[in-house]
Design a protein around this motif. Sequence first.
Motif, short mmCIF file in Angstrom:
data_model
loop_
_atom_site.label_atom_id
_atom_site.label_comp_id
_atom_site.label_asym_id
_atom_site.label_seq_id
_atom_site.Cartn_x
_atom_site.Cartn_y
_atom_site.Cartn_z
N GLN A 59 0.87 -1.24 -0.06
CA GLN A 59 -0.06 0.02 0.00
C GLN A 59 0.65 1.44 0.16
N ASP A 60 0.25 2.22 -0.30
CA ASP A 60 0.75 3.52 -0.13
C ASP A 60 1.99 3.90 -1.13
N ALA A 63 0.25 8.11 -4.34
CA ALA A 63 -0.78 9.03 -3.85
C ALA A 63 -1.08 10.22 -4.59
N LYS A 88 -7.02 9.81 -9.81
CA LYS A 88 -6.67 10.02 -8.28
C LYS A 88 -6.69 8.88 -7.73
N GLU A 90 -6.74 6.06 -4.81
CA GLU A 90 -7.56 5.76 -4.00
C GLU A 90 -6.73 5.61 -2.76
N GLU A 91 -7.62 5.64 -1.48
CA GLU A 91 -6.90 4.90 -0.18
C GLU A 91 -6.28 3.91 -0.35
N GLY A 92 -5.36 3.73 0.23
CA GLY A 92 -4.40 2.41 0.00
C GLY A 92 -3.53 2.20 -1.08
N GLY A 93 -3.81 3.22 -2.20
CA GLY A 93 -2.87 3.17 -3.41
C GLY A 93 -3.40 2.59 -4.60
N SER A 124 5.79 8.74 -0.98
CA SER A 124 5.61 10.23 -0.37
C SER A 124 6.91 10.80 -0.48
#
Length: 271
Positions: A59-60, A63, A88, A90-93, A124
């Motif tokens: 994940q991630d 972002a 865009k 999503e949450e979690g990538g 990030s």
Amino acid sequence: MPGWAQAVVFRASIDESVWEMETSRFFCRLSQQVPAFGQALFEHEAGESLRFVLRPTQQDQLAGEVLLMARASSWQPGVAPFNIARVKVEEGGALALSSEAANQMLVALHRGMTPTFSSAHWFSSGEPVEVGISAANFQSAYDDYLGCLTTLLPVNYRQVARTAVLFPSATWRLSDATRERLDLIALYVKTDDSVKSIYVDGHSDNYGRRLLNRDLSKQRAEEVSRYLRSQGIPEEMIITRFHGERYPVVPNSSAENRARNRRVAIRLERD
């Protein structure tokens, strides 16, 4: 946006590029594993539009907003790239595309190009990252995908699991539109072995005498059940019930509302 040479790049080599197909009458799935990153998946579900998801194993990694471009593959010198979409994360990538963008990806892959997701920040950090979907070995898998599309059912379970068909006042005969809807339900049920029961519930509005409304709801439910049996649904699967005016979906306060209450509800139940 950083160029290819400056970014951390995830992309299957020609030897690693494997397209896998999963087929049924309910969905067609075309996928590729992106080494050290995750899975790229095209899915066309019965009754729905094409969708695409890029799902990272960890994940991630991505972002914010990501640029999707079709780039020339290594064997295509001089082929001009083109933008497909900005997406865009999503949450979690994960990245999910609209049907239009997913179809543009298929066009690019069919042309031998490499759809590439580009982000300025990997985990990030300030390090750019690019995830490419390889077109190597795509064509034969795409031919299988097209063949699968021809076998898809016209509807999926969500689209037929709960259905209400409406009736004019004081009638129980099936309209052509109702028959078409029941045809779809029957086709789905005969294909999906997990559907074990069909509940058919007749209803009426509150216009007229209550006992007559009860009989009218019975006639409506029995007419629907009779038609489903005529389309090959086993009698033992169908549970036919009738309720008269007892269970309106909206108050019987207008002609429009009463029209919504003159209905037969059909509900499919799986294991």
